[in-house]
Structures are given as C-alpha cells and as structure tokens.
Design a protein around this motif. Structure first.
Motif, PDB file in Angstrom:
ATOM      1  N   LEU A   2       0.859  -1.182   0.000  1.00  0.00           N
ATOM      2  CA  LEU A   2       0.000   0.000   0.000  1.00  0.00           C
ATOM      3  C   LEU A   2       0.897   1.233   0.000  1.00  0.00           C
ATOM      4  CD1 LEU A   2      -2.787   1.280   0.146  1.00  0.00           C
ATOM      5  CD2 LEU A   2      -2.688   1.055   2.636  1.00  0.00           C
ATOM      6  N   ILE A   3       0.744   2.058  -1.020  1.00  0.00           N
ATOM      7  CA  ILE A   3       1.545   3.267  -1.166  1.00  0.00           C
ATOM      8  C   ILE A   3       0.626   4.474  -1.037  1.00  0.00           C
ATOM      9  CG2 ILE A   3       3.073   4.573  -2.674  1.00  0.00           C
ATOM     10  CD1 ILE A   3       3.835   1.965  -4.029  1.00  0.00           C
ATOM     11  N   PRO A   4       0.788   5.307   0.001  1.00  0.00           N
ATOM     12  CA  PRO A   4      -0.044   6.510   0.126  1.00  0.00           C
ATOM     13  C   PRO A   4       0.176   7.461  -1.053  1.00  0.00           C
ATOM     14  CG  PRO A   4       1.092   6.006   2.187  1.00  0.00           C
ATOM     15  CD  PRO A   4       1.697   5.125   1.139  1.00  0.00           C
ATOM     16  N   LEU A   5      -0.898   8.095  -1.476  1.00  0.00           N
ATOM     17  CA  LEU A   5      -0.842   9.047  -2.580  1.00  0.00           C
ATOM     18  C   LEU A   5      -1.190  10.447  -2.081  1.00  0.00           C
ATOM     19  CD1 LEU A   5      -2.736   6.973  -5.307  1.00  0.00           C
ATOM     20  CD2 LEU A   5      -0.260   7.186  -5.021  1.00  0.00           C
ATOM     21  N   THR A   6      -0.673  11.438  -2.762  1.00  0.00           N
ATOM     22  CA  THR A   6      -1.029  12.810  -2.426  1.00  0.00           C
ATOM     23  C   THR A   6      -2.477  13.069  -2.829  1.00  0.00           C
ATOM     24  OG1 THR A   6      -0.316  13.667  -4.576  1.00  0.00           O
ATOM     25  CG2 THR A   6       1.340  13.534  -2.824  1.00  0.00           C
ATOM     26  N   GLN A   7      -3.058  14.073  -2.207  1.00  0.00           N
ATOM     27  CA  GLN A   7      -4.436  14.417  -2.543  1.00  0.00           C
ATOM     28  C   GLN A   7      -4.554  14.864  -3.997  1.00  0.00           C
ATOM     29  OE1 GLN A   7      -6.288  17.749  -0.420  1.00  0.00           O
ATOM     30  NE2 GLN A   7      -8.079  16.458  -0.084  1.00  0.00           N
ATOM     31  N   PRO A  89     -10.515  12.314   1.925  1.00  0.00           N
ATOM     32  CA  PRO A  89      -9.290  13.135   1.872  1.00  0.00           C
ATOM     33  C   PRO A  89      -8.015  12.351   1.616  1.00  0.00           C
ATOM     34  CG  PRO A  89      -9.993  12.840   4.146  1.00  0.00           C
ATOM     35  CD  PRO A  89     -11.048  12.205   3.291  1.00  0.00           C
ATOM     36  N   TYR A  90      -8.037  11.032   1.796  1.00  0.00           N
ATOM     37  CA  TYR A  90      -6.798  10.250   1.680  1.00  0.00           C
ATOM     38  C   TYR A  90      -7.024   9.035   0.780  1.00  0.00           C
ATOM     39  CZ  TYR A  90      -5.836  13.075   5.788  1.00  0.00           C
ATOM     40  OH  TYR A  90      -5.697  14.130   6.646  1.00  0.00           O
ATOM     41  N   GLY A  91      -5.976   8.704   0.068  1.00  0.00           N
ATOM     42  CA  GLY A  91      -6.052   7.552  -0.823  1.00  0.00           C
ATOM     43  C   GLY A  91      -4.692   6.905  -0.984  1.00  0.00           C
ATOM     44  N   GLY A  92      -4.702   5.686  -1.490  1.00  0.00           N
ATOM     45  CA  GLY A  92      -3.457   4.961  -1.680  1.00  0.00           C
ATOM     46  C   GLY A  92      -3.544   3.997  -2.852  1.00  0.00           C
ATOM     47  N   PHE A  93      -2.387   3.688  -3.397  1.00  0.00           N
ATOM     48  CA  PHE A  93      -2.271   2.691  -4.459  1.00  0.00           C
ATOM     49  C   PHE A  93      -2.022   1.341  -3.797  1.00  0.00           C
ATOM     50  CE2 PHE A  93       0.305   0.077  -7.256  1.00  0.00           C
ATOM     51  CZ  PHE A  93      -0.354   0.174  -8.470  1.00  0.00           C
ATOM     52  N   TRP A  94      -2.918   0.395  -4.046  1.00  0.00           N
ATOM     53  CA  TRP A  94      -2.807  -0.927  -3.416  1.00  0.00           C
ATOM     54  C   TRP A  94      -2.473  -1.969  -4.477  1.00  0.00           C
ATOM     55  CZ3 TRP A  94      -5.273  -5.611  -4.135  1.00  0.00           C
ATOM     56  CH2 TRP A  94      -5.111  -6.567  -3.124  1.00  0.00           C
ATOM     57  N   ARG A  95      -1.530  -2.854  -4.119  1.00  0.00           N
ATOM     58  CA  ARG A  95      -1.175  -3.968  -5.002  1.00  0.00           C
ATOM     59  C   ARG A  95      -1.161  -5.251  -4.196  1.00  0.00           C
ATOM     60  NH1 ARG A  95       4.149  -2.958  -7.612  1.00  0.00           N
ATOM     61  NH2 ARG A  95       2.947  -1.704  -9.102  1.00  0.00           N
ATOM     62  N   MET A 163      -5.464  -1.534  -7.309  1.00  0.00           N
ATOM     63  CA  MET A 163      -6.644  -0.677  -7.226  1.00  0.00           C
ATOM     64  C   MET A 163      -6.329   0.552  -6.381  1.00  0.00           C
ATOM     65  SD  MET A 163      -9.016  -2.869  -4.577  1.00  0.00           S
ATOM     66  CE  MET A 163      -8.419  -3.283  -2.919  1.00  0.00           C
ATOM     67  N   LEU A 164      -7.243   1.488  -6.406  1.00  0.00           N
ATOM     68  CA  LEU A 164      -7.171   2.672  -5.556  1.00  0.00           C
ATOM     69  C   LEU A 164      -8.040   2.434  -4.326  1.00  0.00           C
ATOM     70  CD1 LEU A 164      -6.393   5.735  -5.179  1.00  0.00           C
ATOM     71  CD2 LEU A 164      -8.609   6.239  -6.235  1.00  0.00           C
ATOM     72  N   VAL A 165      -7.519   2.764  -3.149  1.00  0.00           N
ATOM     73  CA  VAL A 165      -8.299   2.665  -1.914  1.00  0.00           C
ATOM     74  C   VAL A 165      -8.449   4.072  -1.335  1.00  0.00           C
ATOM     75  CG1 VAL A 165      -7.567   0.304  -1.433  1.00  0.00           C
ATOM     76  CG2 VAL A 165      -6.239   2.209  -0.507  1.00  0.00           C
ATOM     77  N   LEU A 166      -9.618   4.357  -0.755  1.00  0.00           N
ATOM     78  CA  LEU A 166      -9.913   5.678  -0.206  1.00  0.00           C
ATOM     79  C   LEU A 166     -10.270   5.556   1.259  1.00  0.00           C
ATOM     80  CD1 LEU A 166     -12.063   7.065  -3.158  1.00  0.00           C
ATOM     81  CD2 LEU A 166      -9.681   7.603  -2.647  1.00  0.00           C
ATOM     82  N   SER A 167      -9.873   6.560   2.032  1.00  0.00           N
ATOM     83  CA  SER A 167     -10.063   6.507   3.474  1.00  0.00           C
ATOM     84  C   SER A 167     -10.209   7.926   4.032  1.00  0.00           C
ATOM     85  CB  SER A 167      -8.870   5.809   4.140  1.00  0.00           C
ATOM     86  OG  SER A 167      -8.960   5.854   5.555  1.00  0.00           O
ATOM     87  N   ARG A 168     -10.718   8.010   5.255  1.00  0.00           N
ATOM     88  CA  ARG A 168     -10.783   9.289   5.972  1.00  0.00           C
ATOM     89  C   ARG A 168      -9.620   9.439   6.956  1.00  0.00           C
ATOM     90  NH1 ARG A 168     -15.745  11.395   4.693  1.00  0.00           N
ATOM     91  NH2 ARG A 168     -17.339   9.858   4.107  1.00  0.00           N
ATOM     92  N   PRO A 170      -5.453   9.445   7.660  1.00  0.00           N
ATOM     93  CA  PRO A 170      -4.195   9.655   6.924  1.00  0.00           C
ATOM     94  C   PRO A 170      -3.307   8.417   6.859  1.00  0.00           C
ATOM     95  CG  PRO A 170      -4.155  10.785   9.055  1.00  0.00           C
ATOM     96  CD  PRO A 170      -5.552  10.310   8.848  1.00  0.00           C
ATOM     97  N   ASP A 171      -3.437   7.494   7.836  1.00  0.00           N
ATOM     98  CA  ASP A 171      -2.619   6.284   7.802  1.00  0.00           C
ATOM     99  C   ASP A 171      -3.275   5.162   6.994  1.00  0.00           C
ATOM    100  OD1 ASP A 171      -4.716   5.717   9.471  1.00  0.00           O
ATOM    101  OD2 ASP A 171      -3.500   5.080  11.181  1.00  0.00           O
ATOM    102  N   LEU A 172      -4.452   5.441   6.424  1.00  0.00           N
ATOM    103  CA  LEU A 172      -5.181   4.465   5.597  1.00  0.00           C
ATOM    104  C   LEU A 172      -5.482   3.176   6.357  1.00  0.00           C
ATOM    105  CD1 LEU A 172      -3.191   4.868   2.246  1.00  0.00           C
ATOM    106  CD2 LEU A 172      -5.270   6.047   2.933  1.00  0.00           C
ATOM    107  N   ALA A 173      -5.631   3.296   7.672  1.00  0.00           N
ATOM    108  CA  ALA A 173      -5.880   2.107   8.490  1.00  0.00           C
ATOM    109  C   ALA A 173      -7.292   1.561   8.277  1.00  0.00           C
ATOM    110  CB  ALA A 173      -5.668   2.426   9.965  1.00  0.00           C
TER     111      ALA A 173
END
Length: 228
Positions: A2-7, A89-95, A163-168, A170-173
């Motif tokens: 999981l790689i965090p992405l900028t807004q 507000p937060y998202g990440g690239f998941w593989r 895929m792209l994952v979205l969360s509220r 910042p740590d995408l927990a």
C-alpha cells in the motif's frame, strides 16, 4: 503493498466530471433509457401547457432542457457520484494478489407479465457474475464482483491485482471505498462502477512497478592477467 498518494494524485485518479465509461455505465439498459425518455416527454408537456405564464424564451429554454433530459441525466448523475467519492481526503495505491476466482448467478431485476390464463407471473432476471477474492501479505482481503465476460477466462489465483483505496484516515488504516481492480497481466478491469481515470491509473501502475522492480546487480569486470 500500500503506497499513500497525495491528494492531488487522488484527484487526478477520481475525475471531477463524468468520463465516457461512467456515462455508459449510468446510461443503463433499455428500461432505464425508456424511463428517462418518458420523463422527458412528460416534462416537455408540463412546460408547454402548464407554464404559459413564462416568457417565450424562458419556456423554450426549459423545454429544451426537459426534452434532452434523457441525454444529459447520466452525465449529471455520474458527476455527482464522482464528487461524493472525491470527498475522501486520503487515498493509496494498493497492489496484491488474486486469492480466489469463482462464478455466481445474481438477481439483477424482476419483470411482471401475464400468462395465457391471465395470471400474474414474475420473471427473475439473473446474470452470471465473476467474483474475485483479492488480498495481500498484511492480511487485507476484499471481494470484487462484475458481470462475467469472455475475457475473464484467463484470470487465475496468483495474478497481480491493483486498485485505488480511499479513506478518511491519513494512515489508511480503515479503507472505506475501493475502486475497480486492474489486472496488469491481462490488461483487464474488473468491477462494477468505473471510478478511475483509467489511463492515469495505468501510467501510475507502470511507474511504480518500474520503481519497485529489483535491479540486477552489475557484475564486476574480471581483472585481466598481464605478463611481465
């Protein structure tokens, strides 16, 4: 992985206005088109005969808007859906990997008709769906479903899935929304609603894959022997 992405990058991946694939998805089936067309006809009649107190130019504009409702409504609905998804507000690239592949039959609608005896008959419309169970080494697992297509036959457990994952958070927990899944080996997308700007996602996927690919160490040249 999981790689965090900028807004900013998340906003690039989730478009503000409807894309072509989103428009086609919201367009729906023949019944959906006929429903919108009926609404357009009724709305035009109301504007033409029920709003005579309006000026001619205003009445003409409202008539055009109402008459073309069947055409522009899918774009507006898809755009509103995009805005709801862009609120995260937060998202990440998941593989991860495909853990399981199986097919189910899902109820997609019902139709009421009358048989030869005049009795009401309910017909269930079902379609075959592909189900993918995907996960990664951290223990994160989820399932993605889509209408079964011929090109899905080559998908196997162990295939890479992105895929792209979205969360509220910042740590995408806590993942609250996932996009459709991209299978780079097959160049296939699996999912229902096409959330992503897909060309942007594929470009991001290829750049991250090159960056994380292990580099082969260069071999040191052998010393040449020399005679004195």
């Amino acid at each position: 992985m999981l790689i965090p992405l900028t807004q900013e990058k998340v906003r690039q991946l989730v478009p503000l206005v409807a894309t072509g694939s989103q428009y086609r998805y919201v367009w729906g089936k023949l019944q959906d088109f006929l429903r919108r067309l009926t609404f357009s006809v009724v709305a035009v009649a109301i504007v033409a005969f029920g709003l005579n107190f309006l000026g001619d130019s205003t009445q003409l504009v409202l008539g055009l808007i109402a008459g073309l409702y069947w055409l522009w409504a899918p774009a507006v609905l898809a755009t509103f859906r995009n805005r709801r998804q862009r609120r995260f507000p937060y998202g990440g690239f998941w593989r991860g990997r495909v853990l399981g592949v199986y097919v189910t039959e899902e109820l997609v609608g019902k139709e009421e008709t009358v048989d030869d005896k005049g009795q009401l008959v309910i017909i269930e419309n079902r379609e075959r769906c592909l189900n993918l169970e995907i996960g990664d080494k951290t223990g994160f697992e989820t399932r993605v479903r889509a209408k079964l297509l011929r090109q899905h036959r080559g998908i196997r457990p162990g295939d890479a899935a992105e895929m792209l994952v979205l969360s509220r958070r910042p740590d995408l927990a806590e993942i609250e929304l996932i996009s459709e899944v991209f299978l780079p080996r097959h160049r296939l997308w699996v999912g229902t609603y096409p959330i992503l700007q897909r060309d942007v996602f594929v470009d991001l996927s290829e750049r991250l894959r090159r960056k994380t690919r292990p580099q082969t160490p260069r071999r040191s040249p052998r010393p040449r022997s020399s005679s004195l």
